[in-house]
Design a protein around this motif. Structure first.
Motif, short mmCIF file in Angstrom:
data_model
loop_
_atom_site.label_atom_id
_atom_site.label_comp_id
_atom_site.label_asym_id
_atom_site.label_seq_id
_atom_site.Cartn_x
_atom_site.Cartn_y
_atom_site.Cartn_z
N ASP A 20 0.83 -1.21 0.00
CA ASP A 20 0.00 0.00 0.00
C ASP A 20 0.87 1.26 0.00
O ASP A 20 0.55 2.24 -0.68
N ALA A 24 1.17 4.13 -2.95
CA ALA A 24 1.06 5.57 -2.68
C ALA A 24 2.26 6.32 -3.26
O ALA A 24 2.11 7.42 -3.82
N ALA A 28 2.20 9.16 -6.27
CA ALA A 28 2.83 10.47 -6.09
C ALA A 28 3.79 10.76 -7.24
O ALA A 28 3.85 11.89 -7.74
N GLU A 31 1.71 11.68 -10.20
CA GLU A 31 1.14 13.01 -10.01
C GLU A 31 2.17 14.13 -10.26
O GLU A 31 1.82 15.23 -10.67
N GLN A 80 7.83 16.27 -1.74
CA GLN A 80 6.66 16.67 -0.95
C GLN A 80 5.44 15.82 -1.28
O GLN A 80 4.68 15.45 -0.38
N ASP A 84 3.55 13.66 1.50
CA ASP A 84 2.11 13.85 1.72
C ASP A 84 1.35 12.54 1.55
O ASP A 84 0.44 12.24 2.33
N ALA A 85 1.73 11.75 0.54
CA ALA A 85 1.03 10.48 0.29
C ALA A 85 1.23 9.51 1.45
O ALA A 85 0.28 8.83 1.87
N THR A 87 2.03 10.25 4.65
CA THR A 87 1.47 10.70 5.93
C THR A 87 -0.06 10.64 5.95
O THR A 87 -0.66 10.88 7.00
N LYS A 88 -0.68 10.27 4.84
CA LYS A 88 -2.14 10.08 4.82
C LYS A 88 -2.54 8.75 5.47
O LYS A 88 -3.69 8.57 5.84
N PHE A 89 -1.59 7.84 5.62
CA PHE A 89 -1.89 6.59 6.33
C PHE A 89 -2.05 6.91 7.80
O PHE A 89 -1.45 7.85 8.32
N SER A 90 -2.85 6.14 8.48
CA SER A 90 -3.17 6.44 9.88
C SER A 90 -2.09 5.90 10.83
O SER A 90 -2.39 5.22 11.80
N LYS A 92 0.83 6.54 13.64
CA LYS A 92 1.17 7.48 14.72
C LYS A 92 2.53 7.12 15.29
O LYS A 92 2.95 5.97 15.23
#
Length: 116
Positions: A20, A24, A28, A31, A80, A84-85, A87-90, A92
């Motif tokens: 996954d 991502a 990116a 994109e 970047q 960003d891609a 850090t969208k995963f949950s 912590k």
């Protein structure tokens, strides 16, 4: 090309499958409009043992190896987008980093050997 190498602390596999994160990173890269999707190479390396200042701190690090000649702006944008891609995963209590590494275009060698 690029070669995107995902390094991560193995304990994160319980929360996010590495495939996954690779997906991502690929999205990116697409994109960024710097590479064609068929040129993006992805791989991952889990680390069983890892420490930061004597503590076992979870991490995700992406090294992007690309042929020299990209502008600093292109590399900054790509870095970047990847950050960003991811850090969208949950996740912590994780340190995320992205590193751009130029490969000398004039000395890079490649050969693809196909079965006949």
């Amino acid at each position: 090309m690029p070669h995107c190498i995902l390094e991560y602390s193995q304990n994160l596999e319980q929360e996010v499958p590495p495939v996954d994160m690779l997906e991502a990173i690929k999205e990116a890269c697409i994109e960024s409009n710097v590479f064609a999707s068929e040129d993006i190479k992805l791989r991952s390396l889990p680390y069983k043992s890892f420490m930061t200042c004597g503590q076992e701190d979870a991490f995700v690090h992406v090294m992007v190896r690309l042929l020299s000649g990209r502008t600093p702006e292109e590399k900054k944008k790509l870095s970047q987008l990847i950050l960003d891609a991811l850090t969208k995963f949950s996740l912590k209590d994780v340190s995320f980093s992205v590193e751009m590494c130029d490969m000398d275009r004039e000395t890079y060698a490649k050969k693809v050997v196909l079965s006949q």
